[in-house]
Motif scaffolding. Sequence first.
Motif, short mmCIF file in Angstrom:
data_model
loop_
_atom_site.label_atom_id
_atom_site.label_comp_id
_atom_site.label_asym_id
_atom_site.label_seq_id
_atom_site.Cartn_x
_atom_site.Cartn_y
_atom_site.Cartn_z
N PRO A 53 0.72 -1.09 -0.27
CA PRO A 53 0.08 -0.03 0.03
C PRO A 53 0.69 1.20 0.06
CG PRO A 53 -0.31 -1.14 2.39
CD PRO A 53 0.64 -2.26 1.40
N VAL A 54 2.17 0.86 0.22
CA VAL A 54 2.77 2.95 0.46
C VAL A 54 2.78 2.54 -2.00
CG1 VAL A 54 5.76 2.78 0.87
CG2 VAL A 54 3.63 1.68 2.40
N ASP A 117 2.33 -4.98 4.77
CA ASP A 117 0.90 -5.75 4.26
C ASP A 117 0.06 -4.43 4.15
OD1 ASP A 117 0.04 -7.51 2.25
OD2 ASP A 117 -0.39 -8.70 4.38
N THR A 118 0.03 -4.26 4.99
CA THR A 118 -1.38 -3.73 4.97
C THR A 118 -1.05 -2.13 5.71
OG1 THR A 118 -1.40 -2.85 8.28
CG2 THR A 118 -2.00 -5.32 6.99
N GLY A 119 0.13 -1.20 5.53
CA GLY A 119 0.50 0.30 5.99
C GLY A 119 0.17 0.34 7.66
N GLN A 120 -0.71 -0.26 7.97
CA GLN A 120 -0.42 0.53 9.21
C GLN A 120 0.43 0.98 10.30
OE1 GLN A 120 -3.28 0.40 11.07
NE2 GLN A 120 -4.46 -0.45 10.57
N ALA A 121 0.93 1.69 11.17
CA ALA A 121 1.98 1.86 11.88
C ALA A 121 2.15 0.82 12.44
CB ALA A 121 2.24 3.52 12.28
N ASP A 339 6.23 6.77 5.69
CA ASP A 339 6.26 5.98 5.63
C ASP A 339 6.10 4.99 7.28
OD1 ASP A 339 7.75 3.33 5.21
OD2 ASP A 339 9.53 4.00 6.29
N PRO A 340 5.53 3.60 7.43
CA PRO A 340 4.42 2.54 8.07
C PRO A 340 6.03 2.02 8.73
CG PRO A 340 4.40 1.66 6.17
CD PRO A 340 4.63 3.11 5.57
N GLU A 346 2.71 8.09 12.31
CA GLU A 346 1.64 7.63 13.25
C GLU A 346 0.56 6.79 12.71
OE1 GLU A 346 1.75 10.70 17.08
OE2 GLU A 346 0.85 11.78 14.81
N ILE A 347 0.52 7.28 11.25
CA ILE A 347 -0.95 7.20 10.24
C ILE A 347 -0.28 7.13 8.94
CG2 ILE A 347 -2.13 8.22 8.63
CD1 ILE A 347 -3.67 8.96 10.45
N GLY A 348 -0.22 5.77 8.10
CA GLY A 348 0.62 5.13 7.38
C GLY A 348 -0.30 5.21 6.37
#
Length: 524
Positions: A53-54, A117-121, A339-340, A346-348
């Motif tokens: 997702p990046v 994989d998800t973009g979560q931080a 950048d996650p 804090e937010i990717g």
Amino acid sequence: MTKSAVASSDAAQANHDLAQQLRDSRLKNGLRHFIGGEWVDGQAGKTFDTHSPVDNTFLAKVAEGDASDIDRAAGAAHEAFQTWREVSGAERRKILHRVADLIEKRSQEIAVLESTDTGQAIRFMKSAAARGAENFRFYADRAPAAQDGQSLPAPGFINYSIRQPIGPVGVITPWNTPFMLSTWKIAPALAAGCTVVHKPAEWSPVSATLLAEIMDEAGLPKGVHNLVHGFGESAGKSLTEHPLIKAIAFVGETTTGSHIMRQGADTLKRVHFELGGKNPVVVFDDADLDKALDAVVFMIYSLNGERCTSSSRVLIQDGIYDEFTRKIAERAANIRVGDPLDPATEIGPLVHPRHFEKVMSYFDKAKEEGATIAEGGVRVGESGNFVRPTLFTGARNDMQIAQEEIFGPVLTAIPFKDEADALALANDVKYGLAGYLWTNDVTRAHRFAHGLEAGMIWVNSENVRWLPTPFGGVKNSGIGRDGGDYSFEFYMETKNIAISLGTHKTARLGVGQAPAVGKKEAGE
């Protein structure tokens, strides 16, 4: 550059190095199904691609499961159930604790893969891995007592109940924090004595492979856990319709839950749904406003706003509305998006381009409906799925931005006059998963919580989970409860056994003189 910035940069580089190693070692050859204790390709040989997702570049090829793969997995789960159901709770406890040990040992690997994989931080994915281990430990310790029931004496009888595992179950998990949510469903199923066929979301399939690997290494017998990748309309549908699967546990969007219920009807599937939410956080003017501000900001902008319990509507008493929304906007503007894999982020990026477009579409809807974009409302950068944390003000509860689940870092602020007005606004949506209330009036807190149409309510707090408590929603937010023994009520059947003490009398039939049967008259 400050010391903290240097440390963050170094940690980010270390995370990127690990991510590249994992891509080369784990993802290069693609993600396969895990069926009957073996890693296998799909029987049809089809695959699909998953992307970062990046920047939406290629991440891995994934086996695309279909009805034949689900049938094989369901058969393996059915066969394994015949022995797993007889394994003692004490032995299941040992195995599940070993799973937890391995999750903790590989927590950094899990966190990096999940962020990739998800973009979560990464700051949140580290805790998600820890929670996954905690879920397995919690249910490991409850496995020995999972079958316990009640003593229910009656005149002339001793009644007692026991619980027995329902059989092979299907677990369908979502794309947001998939590792933690998979453990939340799979751990109690295994502790209860069920076997599992797991179908993860196609947008974030990576960590499901790692979890299967960990459970296998921990000594889970072959066939007790099976993993089939694929799409909802093929693999998912086949799982929900399969006659050997006795129940479906699903976390995801409300419309999909409706489809699953229809698909499972012919085989009378038991279902457990954790679905969507448009959760209110209600802030009265007598609240601790500094703490309330922290909680409001955290519960919508953490985890990219991609969580079912996020407080995506903030209802603020009109006397403090302008000042409170001004402070939310200031905090939102200061949130670090990027950048996650950087611990400072804090937010990717949002998980997928399709979801990114959905979230972005609400910015135009807000303007069309007459709301104000007080902060955000734009993408960040030219590539990837990055969105600025967003605040809508001047909103009404009948607007789409107040009624529909956006599932991103987007908050809708609505003023209210008094308690009755606030309760009416809070309940005036089709969802009812969670609610949050900020007030120092203890009587009002209890009264409001009783009137709020939600399965879970936190007073003067953000979402703080305590595993023994029931987790689930009302209305369009779900069916059933997770947590503590509530999970066993879903994964197990309750059986009552009545033992006579020999003191009651049974009615007797057919012991007297049989009545004469009239003879037919001649000629009749």
